[in-house]
Write a protein that holds these residues in place. Structure first.
Motif, mmCIF file in Angstrom:
data_model
loop_
_atom_site.group_PDB
_atom_site.id
_atom_site.type_symbol
_atom_site.label_atom_id
_atom_site.label_comp_id
_atom_site.label_asym_id
_atom_site.label_seq_id
_atom_site.Cartn_x
_atom_site.Cartn_y
_atom_site.Cartn_z
ATOM 1 N N UNK A 82 22.432 71.101 41.454
ATOM 2 C CA UNK A 82 23.630 70.370 41.050
ATOM 3 C C UNK A 82 24.283 71.160 39.926
ATOM 4 N N UNK A 83 25.571 71.355 40.037
ATOM 5 C CA UNK A 83 26.288 72.188 39.094
ATOM 6 C C UNK A 83 27.196 71.332 38.215
ATOM 7 N N UNK A 84 27.313 71.747 36.975
ATOM 8 C CA UNK A 84 28.165 71.008 36.051
ATOM 9 C C UNK A 84 29.010 71.929 35.195
ATOM 10 N N UNK A 85 30.105 71.394 34.720
ATOM 11 C CA UNK A 85 30.941 72.059 33.729
ATOM 12 C C UNK A 85 30.936 71.215 32.457
ATOM 13 N N UNK A 86 30.744 71.896 31.353
ATOM 14 C CA UNK A 86 30.797 71.277 30.034
ATOM 15 C C UNK A 86 31.820 72.036 29.194
ATOM 16 N N UNK A 87 32.210 71.432 28.096
ATOM 17 C CA UNK A 87 33.099 72.135 27.171
ATOM 18 C C UNK A 87 32.733 71.780 25.743
ATOM 19 N N UNK A 88 33.067 72.700 24.851
ATOM 20 C CA UNK A 88 32.795 72.474 23.436
ATOM 21 C C UNK A 88 33.951 72.997 22.612
ATOM 22 N N UNK A 89 34.592 72.089 21.906
ATOM 23 C CA UNK A 89 35.681 72.444 21.012
ATOM 24 C C UNK A 89 35.112 72.697 19.613
ATOM 25 N N UNK A 90 35.811 73.449 18.785
ATOM 26 C CA UNK A 90 35.317 73.730 17.435
ATOM 27 C C UNK A 90 35.010 72.459 16.658
ATOM 28 N N UNK A 123 31.615 75.817 29.692
ATOM 29 C CA UNK A 123 30.328 76.315 30.133
ATOM 30 C C UNK A 123 29.975 75.779 31.520
ATOM 31 N N UNK A 124 29.382 76.631 32.306
ATOM 32 C CA UNK A 124 28.836 76.256 33.592
ATOM 33 C C UNK A 124 27.335 76.028 33.412
ATOM 34 N N UNK A 125 26.780 75.052 34.136
ATOM 35 C CA UNK A 125 25.362 74.747 34.014
ATOM 36 C C UNK A 125 24.800 74.314 35.353
ATOM 37 N N UNK A 126 23.486 74.468 35.497
ATOM 38 C CA UNK A 126 22.817 74.110 36.751
ATOM 39 C C UNK A 126 21.581 73.272 36.458
ATOM 40 N N UNK A 127 21.355 72.274 37.305
ATOM 41 C CA UNK A 127 20.179 71.430 37.188
ATOM 42 C C UNK A 127 19.585 71.181 38.556
ATOM 43 N N UNK A 128 18.276 70.979 38.587
ATOM 44 C CA UNK A 128 17.617 70.688 39.843
ATOM 45 C C UNK A 128 17.748 69.234 40.245
ATOM 46 N N UNK A 129 18.330 68.396 39.415
ATOM 47 C CA UNK A 129 18.548 66.990 39.763
ATOM 48 C C UNK A 129 19.503 66.905 40.943
ATOM 49 N N UNK A 130 19.369 65.813 41.698
ATOM 50 C CA UNK A 130 20.165 65.745 42.918
ATOM 51 C C UNK A 130 21.578 65.263 42.662
ATOM 52 N N UNK A 131 21.810 64.654 41.495
ATOM 53 C CA UNK A 131 23.161 64.181 41.225
ATOM 54 C C UNK A 131 23.583 64.669 39.831
ATOM 55 N N UNK A 132 24.893 64.726 39.601
ATOM 56 C CA UNK A 132 25.360 65.260 38.317
ATOM 57 C C UNK A 132 24.830 64.447 37.143
ATOM 58 N N UNK A 133 24.388 65.133 36.128
ATOM 59 C CA UNK A 133 23.937 64.504 34.902
ATOM 60 C C UNK A 133 24.967 64.769 33.818
ATOM 61 N N UNK A 134 25.177 63.808 32.966
ATOM 62 C CA UNK A 134 26.200 63.946 31.921
ATOM 63 C C UNK A 134 25.622 64.464 30.613
#
Length: 121
Positions: free
Chosen positions: A30-38, A92-103
């Motif tokens: 499962x792939x996710x996108x995150x972001x981080x502002x200053x 940021x792009x991220x990957x997890x082995x969980x079957x559904x997106x995690x927040x």
């Protein structure tokens, strides 16, 4: 290894398409996108399940951002339309082995180094 690209400077109302290329197969992640502002914590933006292809979005980007994946190319995309200055952050792009997106960021196993997105007003 995850490598993001596609960031840059854009005016408010514009669009950008981020890409995340994986060195290995992404079909079972499962792939996710995150972001981080200053000065802010890293926050979940969007995710897509490897099992169901279900998508999840944080409320502030719903209707403007679209996550997609191409398992044949081991690549995940984030299409960002109607960009706002408050979307400015390192993405940021991220990957997890969980079957559904995690927040929660802690539930992801692999991370890219990030790509800067700056939206001018």
């Amino acid at each position: 290894q995850l490598v993001e690209s596609g960031g840059g400077l854009v005016q408010a109302g514009g669009s950008l398409r981020l890409s995340c290329a994986a060195s290995g197969r992404t079909s079972r992640y499962t792939m996710g996108w995150f972001r981080q502002a200053p000065g802010k914590e890293r926050e979940f933006v969007a995710g897509i399940s490897w099992l169901t292809s279900n998508e999840d979005y944080t409320d502030s980007v719903k209707g403007r951002f679209t996550i997609s994946r191409d398992n044949a190319e081991n690549t995940v995309y984030l299409q960002m339309d109607s960009l706002k200055p408050e979307d400015t952050a390192v993405y940021y792009c991220a990957a997890t082995g969980k079957w559904r997106p995690a927040r929660r960021a802690g539930e992801y196993d692999y991370w890219g180094q990030g790509t800067q997105v700056t939206v001018s007003s």
